[in-house]
Each structure stands twice: as structure tokens, then as C-alpha cells.
Motif scaffolding. Structure first.
Motif, short mmCIF file in Angstrom:
data_model
loop_
_atom_site.label_atom_id
_atom_site.label_comp_id
_atom_site.label_asym_id
_atom_site.label_seq_id
_atom_site.Cartn_x
_atom_site.Cartn_y
_atom_site.Cartn_z
N VAL A 17 0.84 -1.20 0.00
CA VAL A 17 0.00 0.00 0.00
C VAL A 17 0.87 1.25 0.00
CG1 VAL A 17 -1.61 1.37 1.38
CG2 VAL A 17 -2.00 -1.06 1.09
N VAL A 18 1.92 1.23 0.79
CA VAL A 18 2.78 2.39 0.92
C VAL A 18 3.68 2.58 -0.30
CG1 VAL A 18 4.66 3.38 2.30
CG2 VAL A 18 2.76 2.26 3.43
N LEU A 19 4.13 1.50 -0.89
CA LEU A 19 5.16 1.60 -1.92
C LEU A 19 4.62 1.68 -3.34
CD1 LEU A 19 7.76 -0.89 -0.44
CD2 LEU A 19 7.77 1.60 -0.34
N LYS A 87 9.21 8.02 -1.14
CA LYS A 87 9.29 6.63 -0.70
C LYS A 87 10.46 6.41 0.24
CE LYS A 87 7.05 4.75 -4.72
NZ LYS A 87 7.13 3.91 -5.88
N VAL A 88 11.52 7.17 0.07
CA VAL A 88 12.69 6.99 0.92
C VAL A 88 12.37 7.39 2.35
CG1 VAL A 88 15.07 7.74 1.31
CG2 VAL A 88 14.26 7.31 -1.01
N TRP A 89 11.75 8.56 2.52
CA TRP A 89 11.41 9.01 3.88
C TRP A 89 10.35 8.12 4.50
CZ3 TRP A 89 14.33 11.91 6.65
CH2 TRP A 89 15.17 12.83 6.04
N GLY A 90 9.36 7.70 3.72
CA GLY A 90 8.32 6.81 4.24
C GLY A 90 8.89 5.48 4.68
N GLY A 95 10.62 1.94 8.89
CA GLY A 95 11.67 1.09 9.43
C GLY A 95 12.02 1.43 10.87
N LEU A 96 12.08 2.74 11.16
CA LEU A 96 12.36 3.16 12.55
C LEU A 96 11.25 2.75 13.49
CD1 LEU A 96 13.90 6.70 11.97
CD2 LEU A 96 15.07 4.64 12.78
N ILE A 97 10.01 2.87 13.05
CA ILE A 97 8.88 2.44 13.88
C ILE A 97 8.93 0.93 14.10
CG2 ILE A 97 6.36 2.20 13.94
CD1 ILE A 97 6.22 4.95 12.61
N LEU A 98 9.27 0.18 13.04
CA LEU A 98 9.38 -1.28 13.16
C LEU A 98 10.47 -1.67 14.15
CD1 LEU A 98 8.60 -4.13 12.17
CD2 LEU A 98 10.36 -3.86 10.43
N VAL A 99 11.62 -1.00 14.08
CA VAL A 99 12.71 -1.30 15.00
C VAL A 99 12.30 -0.97 16.44
CG1 VAL A 99 15.04 -0.57 15.69
CG2 VAL A 99 14.55 -1.09 13.31
N GLY A 100 11.65 0.18 16.64
CA GLY A 100 11.22 0.56 17.98
C GLY A 100 10.19 -0.39 18.56
#
Length: 170
Positions: A17-19, A87-90, A95-100
Motif C-alpha cells: 500500500v505504501v510503496l 518513498k525513501v522518507w516513508g 523502518g524506525l517504527i518497526l525497530v522501535g
């Protein structure tokens, strides 16, 4: 095992959906994401939330989005494409949210939760439907806030319809 299948399906379709740039494909991928989440709710014995997920999001919001995409006046001889190129920022933020979230889940001591310590081995034997208890609670104890929320949503819907009207005719 079934939980992991639903989780991977939800993650992959949400990433699509995002990509993707094609809005119609994004809408159908959102359908798969929402159905996977409803499946996870069923596996967690949250039957009311699973039915609500199906009725409200899949049955209402997603159908509205898909009809809006398909009946849009911009669809005339070309595919509906998103103009977003971030797409890079998204991907970085996701990715940061997933890691957190992964760090939080791995550091949490899930086995010490009180409702897991008192849980019997036979989960299905004592499991009852939550729909009746939620319905009784909505219509007795919290009927006033429930009705106020419905009036607030009605006013928001009327305001959105007023904003969307063509003001050049007046």
C-alpha cells in the motif's frame, strides 16, 4: 502458525500500500491488510472487534475508497497514479517504527502478564462471545457517551458534506 501467516500477509500488503503508485492496487492491497488484521482478531478470540473490523473498515470505508478511486473524474484514459515520491522518507520512518516496536516487544516480559498466568490450558472451554456483554454495556452503562459520539459523528458528516458542496452556484 496461522497467526504468523496472517501477520506476514498483513505486513507485506501494508508495505505494498505504501510503496505502490497505482491507487487502485493500493486499495485492493489495503483490503488484504484489513482482512488479515480481522483474521488476527479472530485468532485472539476478539470476535466483536473482528466483526467490527469487517463491517466498518472492510465493508464501509474500503468500499468507499475503492468507489471513489474508480468513479473519479480523473480516470478517463489513464491509470490513477499517486504523485507522491517520498518513498525513501516513508520507508525510513516505517523502518524506525518497526525497530522501535520490535525492541519494545522483545524487551517486554510477556510471561509475567497477570491474565496469562491465570489462564487455563483449555482456552476454548471457558471462552464465551463478547458481543452480548459489550452490547449490554453499550445500552446500559455508557449509553449517553455512545449517543453523544454518534451525534458528534453526524455533525462531522454534515460539515464534511457542506464543505464538499460546490459554492459557485450560490
Amino acid at each position: 502458525m496461522l497467526f504468523y501467516i496472517f501477520a506476514i500477509l498483513a505486513i507485506l500488503s501494508a508495505a505494498y500500500v505504501v510503496l505502490t503508485r497505482n491507487l487502485l492496487y493500493a486499495g485492493f492491497s489495503l483490503l488484504i491488510t484489513l482482512l488479515s488484521i480481522a483474521g488476527i482478531y479472530v485468532l485472539l478470540f476478539a470476535d466483536f472487534i473482528a466483526v467490527t473490523q469487517l463491517m466498518v473498515y472492510v465493508g464501509g470505508v474500503l468500499v468507499l475508497i475503492l468507489f471513489g478511486i474508480m468513479l473519479s473524474s480523473r480516470v478517463h484514459d489513464k491509470s490513477v497514479l499517486s504523485e507522491s515520491v517520498n518513498k525513501v522518507w516513508g520507508t525510513l520512518v516505517a523502518g524506525l517504527i518497526l525497530v522501535g516496536l520490535s525492541y519494545t516487544i522483545l524487551k517486554a516480559n510477556i510471561n509475567s502478564l497477570p491474565w496469562l498466568q491465570t489462564m487455563q490450558v483449555d482456552v476454548l472451554g471457558e471462552q464465551k462471545s463478547t458481543v452480548q456483554s459489550i452490547g449490554i454495556k453499550l445500552m446500559t452503562d455508557v449509553v449517553v457517551p455512545f449517543e453523544l459520539a454518534s451525534l458528534l459523528l453526524l455533525v462531522a458528516l454534515m460539515g464534511a458534506a457542506y464543505i464538499a458542496t460546490d459554492k459557485q452556484k450560490a
